[in-house]
Scaffold this active site. Structure first.
Site, PDB file in Angstrom:
ATOM      1  N   GLY A  14       0.832  -1.207   0.000  1.00 30.08           N
ATOM      2  CA  GLY A  14       0.000   0.000   0.000  1.00 30.08           C
ATOM      3  C   GLY A  14       0.860   1.247   0.000  1.00 30.08           C
ATOM      4  N   ALA A  15       1.951   1.182  -0.788  1.00 26.57           N
ATOM      5  CA  ALA A  15       2.933   2.285  -0.777  1.00 26.57           C
ATOM      6  C   ALA A  15       2.570   3.405  -1.752  1.00 26.57           C
ATOM      7  CB  ALA A  15       4.320   1.728  -1.129  1.00 26.57           C
ATOM      8  N   ARG A  17       0.119   5.576  -1.830  1.00 27.95           N
ATOM      9  CA  ARG A  17      -0.410   6.836  -1.292  1.00 27.95           C
ATOM     10  C   ARG A  17      -0.570   6.718   0.224  1.00 27.95           C
ATOM     11  NH1 ARG A  17      -5.021   4.391  -3.791  1.00 27.95           N
ATOM     12  NH2 ARG A  17      -6.578   3.907  -2.194  1.00 27.95           N
ATOM     13  N   ASP A  64      -1.444  -7.156  -6.383  1.00 26.03           N
ATOM     14  CA  ASP A  64      -2.753  -7.060  -5.736  1.00 26.03           C
ATOM     15  C   ASP A  64      -2.757  -8.086  -4.612  1.00 26.03           C
ATOM     16  OD1 ASP A  64      -5.382  -7.262  -4.934  1.00 26.03           O
ATOM     17  OD2 ASP A  64      -6.220  -7.284  -6.964  1.00 26.03           O
ATOM     18  N   ASN A  91       0.740  -2.712   5.283  1.00 25.37           N
ATOM     19  CA  ASN A  91      -0.069  -1.494   5.418  1.00 25.37           C
ATOM     20  C   ASN A  91      -1.278  -1.483   4.480  1.00 25.37           C
ATOM     21  OD1 ASN A  91      -0.440   1.627   5.744  1.00 25.37           O
ATOM     22  ND2 ASN A  91      -0.039   1.312   3.552  1.00 25.37           N
ATOM     23  N   SER A 143      -5.576  -0.617  13.388  1.00 23.94           N
ATOM     24  CA  SER A 143      -6.366   0.620  13.476  1.00 23.94           C
ATOM     25  C   SER A 143      -6.881   0.765  14.896  1.00 23.94           C
ATOM     26  CB  SER A 143      -7.555   0.541  12.518  1.00 23.94           C
ATOM     27  OG  SER A 143      -8.504   1.540  12.812  1.00 23.94           O
ATOM     28  N   TYR A 156     -15.086  -3.639   8.507  1.00 24.43           N
ATOM     29  CA  TYR A 156     -13.721  -3.080   8.620  1.00 24.43           C
ATOM     30  C   TYR A 156     -13.160  -3.349  10.019  1.00 24.43           C
ATOM     31  CZ  TYR A 156     -10.046   0.549   8.516  1.00 24.43           C
ATOM     32  OH  TYR A 156      -8.855   1.232   8.577  1.00 24.43           O
ATOM     33  N   LYS A 160      -9.834  -5.498  11.280  1.00 32.16           N
ATOM     34  CA  LYS A 160      -8.707  -4.944  12.048  1.00 32.16           C
ATOM     35  C   LYS A 160      -8.520  -5.678  13.375  1.00 32.16           C
ATOM     36  CE  LYS A 160      -7.280  -2.005   9.034  1.00 32.16           C
ATOM     37  NZ  LYS A 160      -5.927  -2.066   8.463  1.00 32.16           N
TER      38      LYS A 160
HETATM   39  N1  LIG Z   1      -6.257   6.804   7.448  1.00 31.05           N
HETATM   40  C1  LIG Z   1      -6.605   6.404   8.661  1.00 31.05           C
HETATM   41  O1  LIG Z   1      -7.206   7.166   9.441  1.00 31.05           O
HETATM   42  C2  LIG Z   1      -6.273   5.029   9.148  1.00 31.05           C
HETATM   43  C3  LIG Z   1      -6.472   4.757  10.489  1.00 31.05           C
HETATM   44  C4  LIG Z   1      -6.172   3.496  10.964  1.00 31.05           C
HETATM   45  C5  LIG Z   1      -5.668   2.535  10.115  1.00 31.05           C
HETATM   46  N2  LIG Z   1      -5.486   2.816   8.802  1.00 31.05           N
HETATM   47  C6  LIG Z   1      -4.945   1.760   7.953  1.00 31.05           C
HETATM   48  O2  LIG Z   1      -3.756   2.201   7.341  1.00 31.05           O
HETATM   49  C7  LIG Z   1      -3.570   1.534   6.097  1.00 31.05           C
HETATM   50  C8  LIG Z   1      -3.319   2.562   5.005  1.00 31.05           C
HETATM   51  O3  LIG Z   1      -4.461   3.380   4.928  1.00 31.05           O
HETATM   52  P1  LIG Z   1      -4.490   4.828   4.281  1.00 31.05           P
HETATM   53  O4  LIG Z   1      -5.298   5.665   5.172  1.00 31.05           O
HETATM   54  O5  LIG Z   1      -3.133   5.244   3.869  1.00 31.05           O
HETATM   55  O6  LIG Z   1      -5.418   4.488   3.013  1.00 31.05           O
HETATM   56  P2  LIG Z   1      -5.313   4.872   1.463  1.00 31.05           P
HETATM   57  O7  LIG Z   1      -4.814   6.252   1.302  1.00 31.05           O
HETATM   58  O8  LIG Z   1      -6.635   4.487   0.890  1.00 31.05           O
HETATM   59  O9  LIG Z   1      -4.180   3.860   0.930  1.00 31.05           O
HETATM   60  C9  LIG Z   1      -4.408   2.478   0.890  1.00 31.05           C
HETATM   61  C10 LIG Z   1      -3.229   1.803   0.213  1.00 31.05           C
HETATM   62  O10 LIG Z   1      -3.479   0.389   0.141  1.00 31.05           O
HETATM   63  C11 LIG Z   1      -3.304  -0.030  -1.217  1.00 31.05           C
HETATM   64  N3  LIG Z   1      -4.179  -1.156  -1.518  1.00 31.05           N
HETATM   65  C12 LIG Z   1      -5.524  -1.231  -1.380  1.00 31.05           C
HETATM   66  N4  LIG Z   1      -5.960  -2.417  -1.801  1.00 31.05           N
HETATM   67  C13 LIG Z   1      -4.873  -3.119  -2.231  1.00 31.05           C
HETATM   68  C14 LIG Z   1      -4.703  -4.390  -2.806  1.00 31.05           C
HETATM   69  N5  LIG Z   1      -5.722  -5.209  -3.051  1.00 31.05           N
HETATM   70  N6  LIG Z   1      -3.450  -4.791  -3.117  1.00 31.05           N
HETATM   71  C15 LIG Z   1      -2.396  -3.971  -2.907  1.00 31.05           C
HETATM   72  N7  LIG Z   1      -2.505  -2.742  -2.357  1.00 31.05           N
HETATM   73  C16 LIG Z   1      -3.737  -2.324  -2.043  1.00 31.05           C
HETATM   74  C17 LIG Z   1      -3.656   1.214  -2.045  1.00 31.05           C
HETATM   75  O11 LIG Z   1      -3.027   1.185  -3.315  1.00 31.05           O
HETATM   76  P3  LIG Z   1      -3.738   0.797  -4.688  1.00 31.05           P
HETATM   77  O12 LIG Z   1      -5.142   1.334  -4.647  1.00 31.05           O
HETATM   78  O13 LIG Z   1      -2.864   1.441  -5.694  1.00 31.05           O
HETATM   79  O14 LIG Z   1      -3.679  -0.687  -4.748  1.00 31.05           O
HETATM   80  C18 LIG Z   1      -3.014   2.299  -1.196  1.00 31.05           C
HETATM   81  O15 LIG Z   1      -1.642   2.397  -1.456  1.00 31.05           O
HETATM   82  C19 LIG Z   1      -4.828   0.689   5.885  1.00 31.05           C
HETATM   83  O16 LIG Z   1      -4.590  -0.629   6.288  1.00 31.05           O
HETATM   84  C20 LIG Z   1      -5.845   1.344   6.804  1.00 31.05           C
HETATM   85  O17 LIG Z   1      -6.846   0.445   7.222  1.00 31.05           O
HETATM   86  C21 LIG Z   1      -5.776   4.051   8.293  1.00 31.05           C
END
Ligand SMILES: NC(=O)c1ccc[n+]([C@@H]2O[C@H](COP(=O)([O-])OP(=O)(O)OC[C@H]3O[C@@H](n4cnc5c(N)ncnc54)[C@H](OP(=O)(O)O)[C@@H]3O)[C@@H](O)[C@H]2O)c1
Length: 241
Positions: A14-15, A17, A64, A91, A143, A156, A160
């Site tokens: 998930g690198a 973004r 993926d 991630n 999370s 979700y 987690k």
């Molecule tokens: N933002 C928050 O408040 C928050 C809080 C707690 C936990 N988290 C966790 O932190 C992590 C990152 O979240 P984020 O907020 O940075 O979300 P985000 O901006 O939506 O980024 C998600 C990343 O995961 C990748 N991804 C999604 N599905 C994938 C798949 N099938 N295979 C490979 N890569 C995949 C996406 O890339 P592609 O779409 O290019 O594949 C993207 O790089 C997640 O696990 C999320 O649950 C986030």
């Protein structure tokens, strides 16, 4: 430079973004060769360009994580190219929101396939590389909903909580191989995902992806005599319970 991790090899899922991008940039700034993975090749290439323009090293391998074969191929390429893997940041994840009564089983399966099965399979492949090395660090991004519950987030939240179960069990299993597994539990980080999940939140109060990246570097800075099982990073404006 935060700490010297020169010549270590790290995989960040998930690198492309958000939090994964933030962790990748900071790891590369610390001397790590970062393997960037996600599905969006164009966005991964942009992160790589950012890293190289700052003097760091990165390799893009799209995958993926909902597809077992993609994960196997990803780790095979890493083994063939680098012969080792020191750090894995699990991630990649998605969120789909809605009340349980109306939630489709297809969306439930999508969340579980990526967040739980994908993370599990990446841990499995990482362990296969790290056990012979007798060294390694896996950090799973869970999370705040890894221990709390919010309305309209049941699937979700279940995913987690599952990551916490996986992390706790594997942490004990991996100890004898000198491999550490920790979970970071962020709450409200300024990314696309949180914007969709909580459009009500004031974005200027959200945690920065860099804060989670610094938490990763903190974990990596500890000696292998120390073990941190989980770190909860919440918004200053939120309540702890
Ligand atoms: N933002 C928050 O408040 C928050 C809080 C707690 C936990 N988290 C966790 O932190 C992590 C990152 O979240 P984020 O907020 O940075 O979300 P985000 O901006 O939506 O980024 C998600 C990343 O995961 C990748 N991804 C999604 N599905 C994938 C798949 N099938 N295979 C490979 N890569 C995949 C996406 O890339 P592609 O779409 O290019 O594949 C993207 O790089 C997640 O696990 C999320 O649950 C986030």
């Amino acid at each position: 430079m935060y700490i010297d991790l020169k010549n270590r090899v790290a995989l960040v899922t998930g690198a492309s973004r958000g939090i994964g991008r933030g962790i990748s940039l900071m790891l590369a700034d610390s001397g790590v060769h970062v393997i960037l993975t996600a599905r969006s090749m164009d966005k991964l290439q942009k992160v790589k360009e950012e890293i190289t323009s700052r003097g760091g090293n990165a390799t893009v391998i799209p995958a993926d994580i909902a597809k077992e074969q993609d994960i196997k191929t990803l780790f095979k390429i890493i083994m063939d190219k680098f012969g080792r893997l020191d750090i894995v940041i699990n991630n990649a994840g998605i969120g789909i929101w809605g009340n349980l009564v109306d939630f489709s089983i297809e969306d439930f399966d999508k969340i579980m396939n990526i967040n739980v099965r994908g993370t599990y399979l990446c841990c499995q492949q990482a362990m296969k590389m790290m056990i012979p090395q007798k060294n390694g660090y896996i950090i799973n991004i869970s999370s705040v909903v890894g221990f709390k519950g919010y309305p309209n987030q049941s699937a979700y939240t279940a995913s987690k909580h599952a990551i916490m179960g996986l992390t706790k069990s594997l942490a004990v299993e991996a100890q004898e191989h000198n491999i550490r597994i920790s979970a970071i539990l962020p709450g409200g980080v300024e990314t696309d995902l949180s914007f969709k999940a909580r459009p009500d939140l004031d974005r200027s109060l959200l945690i920065l992806p860099e804060d989670i990246a610094k938490t990763v570097l903190y974990l990596l800075s500890l000696s292998d005599r120390a073990m941190v099982d989980q770190i909860f990073v919440r918004r200053m404006s939120s309540s702890p319970f």
